[in-house]
Structures are given as structure tokens and as C-alpha cells.
Design a protein around this motif. Structure first.
Motif, short mmCIF file in Angstrom:
data_model
loop_
_atom_site.label_atom_id
_atom_site.label_comp_id
_atom_site.label_asym_id
_atom_site.label_seq_id
_atom_site.Cartn_x
_atom_site.Cartn_y
_atom_site.Cartn_z
N THR A 142 32.47 -47.31 -8.31
CA THR A 142 32.49 -48.78 -8.40
C THR A 142 31.47 -49.29 -9.39
OG1 THR A 142 33.21 -48.91 -6.11
CG2 THR A 142 32.32 -50.91 -7.07
N PHE A 143 30.24 -48.74 -9.37
CA PHE A 143 29.20 -49.22 -10.27
C PHE A 143 29.51 -48.91 -11.73
CE2 PHE A 143 26.00 -48.92 -6.59
CZ PHE A 143 26.18 -50.26 -6.28
N SER A 144 30.48 -48.05 -12.00
CA SER A 144 30.82 -47.71 -13.38
C SER A 144 31.34 -48.91 -14.15
CB SER A 144 31.87 -46.60 -13.41
OG SER A 144 31.35 -45.41 -12.93
N TYR A 145 31.80 -49.93 -13.46
CA TYR A 145 32.32 -51.12 -14.12
C TYR A 145 31.22 -52.11 -14.46
CZ TYR A 145 36.89 -49.31 -13.02
OH TYR A 145 37.99 -48.51 -12.97
N LEU A 146 30.01 -51.80 -14.07
CA LEU A 146 28.84 -52.62 -14.39
C LEU A 146 28.04 -51.94 -15.49
CD1 LEU A 146 27.70 -53.42 -10.74
CD2 LEU A 146 28.99 -54.91 -12.29
N PRO A 147 27.13 -52.66 -16.12
CA PRO A 147 26.26 -51.99 -17.09
C PRO A 147 25.48 -50.86 -16.41
CG PRO A 147 26.01 -54.37 -17.23
CD PRO A 147 26.87 -54.09 -16.03
N GLN A 148 25.09 -49.85 -17.19
CA GLN A 148 24.34 -48.72 -16.64
C GLN A 148 23.10 -49.22 -15.91
OE1 GLN A 148 24.78 -45.25 -18.23
NE2 GLN A 148 23.23 -44.26 -16.99
N MET A 149 22.85 -48.66 -14.74
CA MET A 149 21.69 -49.08 -13.94
C MET A 149 20.40 -48.57 -14.57
SD MET A 149 22.62 -48.91 -9.92
CE MET A 149 23.73 -47.52 -9.82
N THR A 150 19.38 -49.38 -14.44
CA THR A 150 18.05 -48.96 -14.88
C THR A 150 17.47 -48.01 -13.84
OG1 THR A 150 16.93 -50.75 -13.71
CG2 THR A 150 17.69 -51.22 -15.98
N PRO A 151 16.44 -47.24 -14.19
CA PRO A 151 15.81 -46.37 -13.19
C PRO A 151 15.34 -47.14 -11.95
CG PRO A 151 15.10 -45.72 -15.37
CD PRO A 151 15.90 -47.00 -15.53
N ASP A 152 14.85 -48.35 -12.14
CA ASP A 152 14.42 -49.16 -10.99
C ASP A 152 15.60 -49.54 -10.10
OD1 ASP A 152 12.38 -50.66 -9.48
OD2 ASP A 152 13.55 -52.41 -10.16
N GLN A 153 16.73 -49.87 -10.70
CA GLN A 153 17.92 -50.21 -9.91
C GLN A 153 18.44 -49.00 -9.14
OE1 GLN A 153 20.14 -51.81 -13.23
NE2 GLN A 153 19.97 -53.90 -12.41
N VAL A 154 18.40 -47.82 -9.76
CA VAL A 154 18.79 -46.59 -9.06
C VAL A 154 17.87 -46.36 -7.88
CG1 VAL A 154 18.94 -44.07 -9.26
CG2 VAL A 154 19.85 -45.51 -11.08
N ARG A 155 16.56 -46.52 -8.12
CA ARG A 155 15.57 -46.35 -7.05
C ARG A 155 15.85 -47.31 -5.89
NH1 ARG A 155 10.57 -44.63 -5.92
NH2 ARG A 155 10.23 -43.52 -7.85
N ARG A 156 16.16 -48.56 -6.20
CA ARG A 156 16.42 -49.54 -5.14
C ARG A 156 17.70 -49.23 -4.37
NH1 ARG A 156 16.23 -55.16 -7.68
NH2 ARG A 156 16.55 -54.03 -9.61
N GLN A 157 18.71 -48.71 -5.03
CA GLN A 157 19.94 -48.33 -4.34
C GLN A 157 19.69 -47.17 -3.38
OE1 GLN A 157 22.99 -49.73 -4.24
NE2 GLN A 157 22.28 -51.37 -5.56
N ILE A 158 18.90 -46.20 -3.84
CA ILE A 158 18.57 -45.07 -2.97
C ILE A 158 17.71 -45.53 -1.80
CG2 ILE A 158 17.29 -42.88 -2.87
CD1 ILE A 158 18.18 -42.45 -5.83
#
Length: 108
Positions: free
Chosen positions: A14-30
Motif C-alpha cells: 500500500t505504501f508503494s503508492y506514496l513517496p518513499q518513506m524517510t528513515p524517520d517515517q520507517v522508524r515511526r511505522q515500526i
């Protein structure tokens, strides 16, 4: 009126349709997945047609009960270093619903 060309790119989650996540956004999702009590896991597969199939290779076992975002990020990085030409994704299993709570590609 200008017609814009549509670029065909592989969409993995699903997130592939959004701009690539930043490292901080990946961290927050985890961090969110861990806060929900979900069990983190890392998977990888070859780039190309196989990445859109339902089969992904599991990197180790799921990290049952893991509470450290840094530990999960370290496993994602280790998988990416071991398989630099593969697509690597994070996923988290929800024990209550017995399904995936979330899944998204971290390394394309």
C-alpha cells in the motif's frame, strides 16, 4: 492541454503508492507496530516479477515480543546487506487477529 505519460513502476504494498518513506517515517511505522503488540518480521525476495507474487523469503524467525525499534532496524539492514539485490520488507503479525497488522517495503 498537455497529456502526462503514466510511468509503470512495480507496486509492492500500500505504501508503494506514496513517496518513499524517510528513515524517520520507517522508524515511526515500526514503533507503531510494536506499540500495538504486533510481532515484527523481515522478509525479502528477488526484484522483478517474483516481488509481486505471494512468496517472500523470511529473514530469520519473527522477532517475537521485540520492543526495540533499533533491533528491528538492525535486522532490516542486515538482510539488505546480505541480499543487496533483493526487495526487503518489514511486516508485523497481529496475534489477536492472527494476520498481518502491517507490511511495507523498506529497501527496493
Amino acid at each position: 492541454m498537455t497529456v502526462q505519460a503514466y510511468k509503470v513502476t512495480k507496486k509492492y504494498e500500500t505504501f508503494s503508492y506514496l513517496p518513499q518513506m524517510t528513515p524517520d517515517q520507517v522508524r515511526r511505522q515500526i514503533a507503531y507496530a510494536i506499540s500495538q503488540g504486533w510481532n515484527p518480521a523481515v522478509e525479502h525476495t528477488e526484484k522483478g516479477a517474483a516481488a509481486t507474487s505471494n512468496f517472500w523469503y523470511m529473514w530469520k524467525l519473527p522477532l517475537f515480543g521485540e520492543q526495540s525499534v533499533d533491533a528491528v532496524l538492525a535486522e532490516l539492514d542486515a538482510c539488505h546487506r546480505e541480499f543487496p539485490d533483493h526487495v526487503v520488507r518489514f511486516l508485523a503479525y497481529d496475534n489477536y487477529t492472527q494476520s498481518q497488522g502491517t507490511a511495507f517495503v523498506v529497501y527496493r
